[in-house]
Design an enzyme around this catalytic site. Structure first.
Site, short mmCIF file in Angstrom:
data_model
loop_
_atom_site.label_atom_id
_atom_site.label_comp_id
_atom_site.label_asym_id
_atom_site.label_seq_id
_atom_site.Cartn_x
_atom_site.Cartn_y
_atom_site.Cartn_z
N THR A 66 -18.26 -1.29 -16.23
CA THR A 66 -18.47 -2.24 -17.35
C THR A 66 -17.84 -2.98 -16.64
OG1 THR A 66 -16.01 -1.45 -17.50
CG2 THR A 66 -17.83 0.31 -18.91
N ASP A 97 -12.92 -1.66 -6.66
CA ASP A 97 -12.89 -1.59 -5.21
C ASP A 97 -12.46 -2.37 -4.34
OD1 ASP A 97 -14.47 0.15 -3.12
OD2 ASP A 97 -15.93 -0.89 -3.58
#
Length: 174
Positions: free
Chosen positions: A116, A32
């Site tokens: 993950t 992100d």
């Protein structure tokens, strides 16, 4: 076609890259943060107008300074031991991103490994869900190019194993 590669998702010349966003869509760490830094401040400004996004859903913005035309933002599920529907939520992340890509005329999409990292989704399970979901989608959209962009060799290995396993299952069914 599904391709699994080792690389930096912010450098992928595709129609859309998928952002492993948090529910605020206002940037964060990991993938992100890297996408927000590479896209520039215009991405954050547009994300502010979206008013967040629920886990499993997806929203789309321009790619700004990225080589991708669009960024598809989708918060993945936080792993809570598998008792909160995390696997179904992860599957819906991939399905919703692919559907949104098609709705916006995208023919190529690059995904990171969703949930993950800091969300602790087990890599083996996540890779199996991702590969199975993408391959199922590609049955009805054979002209779509999907890339799974892995940031390290361990992640790459899990996705390669999942693809090999799915290919073996399909060959056994034929």
């Amino acid at each position: 076609m599904l391709t699994i590669i080792l690389g930096d998702i912010t450098k992928e010349p595709v129609d859309a890259i998928v952002n492993a966003a948090n529910t605020s869509l206002l940037g964060g760490g990991g993938v992100d943060g890297a996408i927000h830094r590479a896209a520039g401040p215009e991405l954050l400004a547009e994300c502010r107008t979206l008013h967040g996004c629920e886990t499993g859903q997806a929203k789309i913005t321009k790619g700004y300074r990225l080589p991708a035309k669009y960024v598809i933002h989708r918060p993945g599920p936080i792993w809570r031991g598998g008792i909160m529907g995390e696997e179904q939520l992860l599957q819906s992340c991939y399905e919703n991103c692919l559907r949104l890509a098609v709705e916006n005329g995208c023919r190529s999409v690059a995904f990171p490994s969703i949930s993950t990292g800091v969300y602790r989704f087990p890599l083996e399970t996540a890779s199996e869900i991702a590969v199975r979901t993408i391959l199922e989608f590609l049955k009805t959209h054979p002209d779509m190019e999907v890339r799974m962009v892995c940031f390290d060799r361990e992640t790459l290995g899990y996705y390669e194993d999942a693809l090999k396993e799915q290919t073996e299952i399909v060959n056994e069914e034929d």
